[in-house]
Design a protein around this motif. Structure first.
Motif, mmCIF file in Angstrom:
data_model
loop_
_atom_site.group_PDB
_atom_site.id
_atom_site.type_symbol
_atom_site.label_atom_id
_atom_site.label_comp_id
_atom_site.label_asym_id
_atom_site.label_seq_id
_atom_site.Cartn_x
_atom_site.Cartn_y
_atom_site.Cartn_z
ATOM 1 N N ARG A 234 0.857 -1.182 0.000
ATOM 2 C CA ARG A 234 0.000 0.000 0.000
ATOM 3 C C ARG A 234 0.892 1.231 0.000
ATOM 4 O O ARG A 234 1.904 1.268 0.684
ATOM 5 N N ALA B 29 -8.483 7.029 12.452
ATOM 6 C CA ALA B 29 -8.407 5.629 12.030
ATOM 7 C C ALA B 29 -6.962 5.352 11.619
ATOM 8 O O ALA B 29 -6.383 6.095 10.833
ATOM 9 N N ILE C 163 -5.037 5.765 8.182
ATOM 10 C CA ILE C 163 -5.688 5.120 7.042
ATOM 11 C C ILE C 163 -6.040 6.137 5.959
ATOM 12 O O ILE C 163 -5.921 5.859 4.774
ATOM 13 N N GLY C 164 -6.423 7.337 6.351
ATOM 14 C CA GLY C 164 -6.781 8.371 5.382
ATOM 15 C C GLY C 164 -5.614 8.877 4.556
ATOM 16 O O GLY C 164 -5.808 9.548 3.545
ATOM 17 N N ALA D 261 -8.663 4.431 -1.814
ATOM 18 C CA ALA D 261 -9.824 4.431 -0.926
ATOM 19 C C ALA D 261 -11.032 3.951 -1.711
ATOM 20 O O ALA D 261 -11.157 4.256 -2.893
ATOM 21 N N PRO D 262 -11.906 3.177 -1.133
ATOM 22 C CA PRO D 262 -11.784 2.692 0.238
ATOM 23 C C PRO D 262 -10.704 1.629 0.355
ATOM 24 O O PRO D 262 -10.352 0.987 -0.622
ATOM 25 N N THR D 263 -10.192 1.488 1.565
ATOM 26 C CA THR D 263 -9.133 0.512 1.807
ATOM 27 C C THR D 263 -9.735 -0.876 1.939
ATOM 28 O O THR D 263 -10.838 -1.044 2.432
ATOM 29 N N GLU D 264 -8.996 -1.869 1.490
ATOM 30 C CA GLU D 264 -9.452 -3.253 1.599
ATOM 31 C C GLU D 264 -8.664 -3.942 2.700
ATOM 32 O O GLU D 264 -7.439 -3.816 2.766
ATOM 33 N N GLU E 244 -10.071 -3.153 8.400
ATOM 34 C CA GLU E 244 -11.213 -2.907 9.272
ATOM 35 C C GLU E 244 -10.749 -2.863 10.721
ATOM 36 O O GLU E 244 -10.105 -3.805 11.202
#
Length: 150
Positions: free
Chosen positions: A7, A45, A88-89, A94-97, A100
């Motif tokens: 990523r 997040a 995370i942002g 996005a959205p991230t996989e 969670e």
């Protein structure tokens, strides 16, 4: 996802670029005062990767253990001895996989209009080494929480 997953992310101006490889150690949300202030949002997040899974380019500044771009002010990964905390942002896709959150920190500061994440562990404050051992059966080699917040 496999350990081959890479990523990428950056600050808003692109002056700092980074990459993380593989799966994170853990993913969470934090509602503490520091995370609220540094994000300008009701919570932060983040995902934690091992230090060796992280690489970056560009100049960063730090304040209170948190890294940011000195040009645009974007929050950037905070690098510790063993771990890296990635917002995370700040990731490019996005959205991230697969990212969670499995826990929430400082839930007493969570806004009333936000609900607890289903199936996520809830912590009144920061996680501890004992909490880490309960998560996966493996202690974090005596590490203290990555950072302490209020």
């Amino acid at each position: 996802m496999s350990n081959d997953v890479m990523r990428s992310g950056s600050c808003l101006c692109g002056g700092v670029q980074f990459r993380v490889t593989g799966e994170p150690l853990r993913v969470g949300l934090c509602h503490c005062k520091d995370c609220r202030k540094t994000s300008g949002s009701a919570y932060q997040a983040f995902a934690i990767w091992p230090r060796q899974a992280f690489e970056s380019e560009g100049i960063t500044s730090t304040y209170g253990g948190r890294s940011f771009c000195p040009t645009c002010g974007s929050r950037l990964p905070s690098v510790g001895e063993d771990e890296v905390e990635v917002m995370i942002g700040s990731l490019d896709v996005a959205p991230t996989e697969g990212l969670e959150p499995s826990y929430e920190l400082w839930i007493g500061r969570r806004e009333q209009w936000l609900h607890p994440l289903p199936d996520a562990r809830q912590f009144e404050q920061d996680r501890t080494v004992a909490d880490s051992a309960a998560d996966d059966g493996e202690p974090e080699a005596g590490r203290e929480p990555y950072r302490e917040s209020a």
